[in-house]
Each structure stands twice: as C-alpha cells, then as structure tokens.
Design an enzyme around this catalytic site. Sequence first.
Site, short mmCIF file in Angstrom:
data_model
loop_
_atom_site.label_atom_id
_atom_site.label_comp_id
_atom_site.label_asym_id
_atom_site.label_seq_id
_atom_site.Cartn_x
_atom_site.Cartn_y
_atom_site.Cartn_z
N ASP A 126 -28.68 -3.19 10.00
CA ASP A 126 -29.53 -4.25 9.64
C ASP A 126 -29.38 -5.56 9.51
O ASP A 126 -30.61 -6.60 9.81
CB ASP A 126 -28.79 -3.89 8.00
CG ASP A 126 -27.43 -4.30 7.89
OD1 ASP A 126 -26.77 -4.58 8.99
OD2 ASP A 126 -26.51 -4.20 6.98
N ASP B 152 -25.07 -10.64 13.83
CA ASP B 152 -24.86 -12.16 13.31
C ASP B 152 -23.62 -12.37 13.88
O ASP B 152 -24.18 -13.19 15.51
CB ASP B 152 -24.03 -11.81 11.79
CG ASP B 152 -23.76 -13.05 11.11
OD1 ASP B 152 -23.37 -14.28 11.52
OD2 ASP B 152 -22.22 -13.39 9.89
N PHE C 81 -26.82 -16.45 3.90
CA PHE C 81 -26.09 -14.76 3.61
C PHE C 81 -27.07 -14.14 2.77
O PHE C 81 -27.32 -14.75 1.72
CB PHE C 81 -24.49 -15.43 2.74
CG PHE C 81 -23.77 -14.00 2.86
CD1 PHE C 81 -23.36 -13.25 3.82
CD2 PHE C 81 -24.67 -13.12 1.03
CE1 PHE C 81 -23.07 -11.85 3.64
CE2 PHE C 81 -23.95 -11.43 1.24
CZ PHE C 81 -23.18 -10.90 2.07
N ASP D 155 -26.20 -5.80 1.57
CA ASP D 155 -24.99 -5.46 0.11
C ASP D 155 -24.19 -7.10 0.54
O ASP D 155 -23.92 -8.20 1.09
CB ASP D 155 -24.86 -4.53 -0.26
CG ASP D 155 -22.97 -4.37 0.96
OD1 ASP D 155 -23.60 -5.02 1.97
OD2 ASP D 155 -21.97 -4.82 0.34
P1 IMP Z 1 -21.57 -9.13 12.99
O1 IMP Z 1 -20.78 -8.02 13.68
O2 IMP Z 1 -20.92 -10.55 12.51
O3 IMP Z 1 -23.08 -9.29 13.80
O4 IMP Z 1 -22.08 -8.46 11.41
C1 IMP Z 1 -23.02 -6.99 11.38
C2 IMP Z 1 -22.92 -6.95 9.73
O5 IMP Z 1 -22.51 -7.35 9.14
C3 IMP Z 1 -23.70 -6.73 9.15
O6 IMP Z 1 -24.56 -5.35 9.47
C4 IMP Z 1 -23.94 -6.35 8.00
O7 IMP Z 1 -23.08 -4.86 7.39
C5 IMP Z 1 -23.09 -7.42 7.67
N1 IMP Z 1 -22.93 -8.59 7.87
C6 IMP Z 1 -23.88 -10.17 8.22
N2 IMP Z 1 -24.92 -11.35 8.06
C7 IMP Z 1 -24.98 -10.86 6.72
C8 IMP Z 1 -25.37 -11.06 6.44
O8 IMP Z 1 -26.36 -12.57 5.42
N3 IMP Z 1 -25.47 -10.32 4.51
C9 IMP Z 1 -25.33 -8.83 4.40
N4 IMP Z 1 -24.64 -8.21 5.17
C10 IMP Z 1 -24.05 -9.06 6.08
MG MG Z 2 -23.59 -3.63 7.99
#
Ligand code: IMP
Ligand code: MG
Length: 184
Positions: free
Chosen positions: A100, A103, A152, A159
């Site tokens: 999705d 980040d 966010f 979610d």
């Molecule tokens: P990362 O490991 O920090 O890159 O985060 C990836 C995961 O964090 C995504 O697959 C989402 O499930 C969750 N995530 C990151 N940012 C958001 C956001 O703004 N809203 C909801 N879920 C998020």
């Molecule tokens: Mg995710």
Amino acid sequence: MHNDLDKVLVTEQQIKERIAELGAEISSSYKPGDELSLVAVINGAILFAADLIRQITIPVSLDCMRVSSYQDATSPQQAPEIIDMLRLDLEGRHVIIVDDILDTGHTMKKVCDEIRKLRPASLKFAVLLEKSGRREVHMKPDFVGFRIPDEFVVGYGLDFAEQYRQLPMIGVLKPECQNPPVWI
Ligand code: IMP
Ligand code: MG
C-alpha cells in the site's frame, strides 16, 4: 468526504485511472512466456492488489504475505516480521511485490529479503503511495501510484487501528480522530 477526514489527497477516480495506467505499464514490462506473480502485502495492499490484478492483461498468479503492522499506532513500533508466508513456489517466476505505502522502507526491505531467498527470476516492487520524508532504508519502488506528503493517511486499504480501510478515497485523518496522536 468521510466526517473523520481533514482532507482528501487522492480521489476514487484518480486511484482508478492511475491503477489502469500501472496495469498497462506492468503488462508491457514482461516478454511473452514470462511467468508473473503478484505478492500482496496484506492487509493494507488488499484493495490495491485486487484492482491492479484486474488491469494486468498477461497471465499472472497471486499470493499474499502478512507482515506485522503498526498495530494501533501511526509509526512503526518494532521491526516488521513476516507473520504468514506464501503458499506458491516463486522459484524462476517474475515477482512483483505489491504494497500500500512505502514509508521508512523497513517493510519493503524485509519482504524483498524473504522473497529473494525463494530465487525468483526477477523481483520488482509496486506501491500505491510513496512518502519520502521518513525513509530509513534506501528502497526504490519500480511502480508508484502517487507520491504524497509525509502525513498519516487512511482509506483504500490503509487503516488507523484497523478502521477506515473501506473508504474509496485516500485522505488525512483529523487530529482528534488519531489516538494516540501522530508523529510524536
Ligand atoms: P514502512 O515499513 O515504514 O515503509 O511502512 C510500510 C507500512 O506501514 C505500510 O505497508 C503500511 O501498512 C504502514 N503505513 C505507513 N504509513 C502509513 C500511513 O500513512 N497510513 C497507514 N499505514 C501506513
Ligand atoms: Mg502494509
């Protein structure tokens, strides 16, 4: 717009149009005879993967991988862990991981590392959304739906505390609807 949203960042129509473009791009990125598999990172990528696969015009299989989530918070609490692994054999197949949002990059890194062990013919990464301000691990997706600011967001599979996944658009949650508040 849903009452709990401060603003809409991506509308339902924009999502639909962009996914059609991504599907066409993916369909033309492989040669005839290439065996393609999508791996959806659930739960967040369920809606994106469901719509994306219907825009892919070459043969493709689908499997899912469950990765530990933010639980009820809005930033990572711990290193991501694979909770449920794939059922399909990906050896020799061309794989696209579908998530999705990118980040910090930790989830993508973890999933890529695990899939690489299965010896796919190639490995690419598709994300619906990309935020870049909080990247901790260098990761560059091959297919990106939308680049968004570091806020966010919820909706279209994303979610907050397991709510708002069913919204057809992607938007920023009102601060009073975030408990605990974001970015602390
Ligand atoms: P990362 O490991 O920090 O890159 O985060 C990836 C995961 O964090 C995504 O697959 C989402 O499930 C969750 N995530 C990151 N940012 C958001 C956001 O703004 N809203 C909801 N879920 C998020
Ligand atoms: Mg995710």
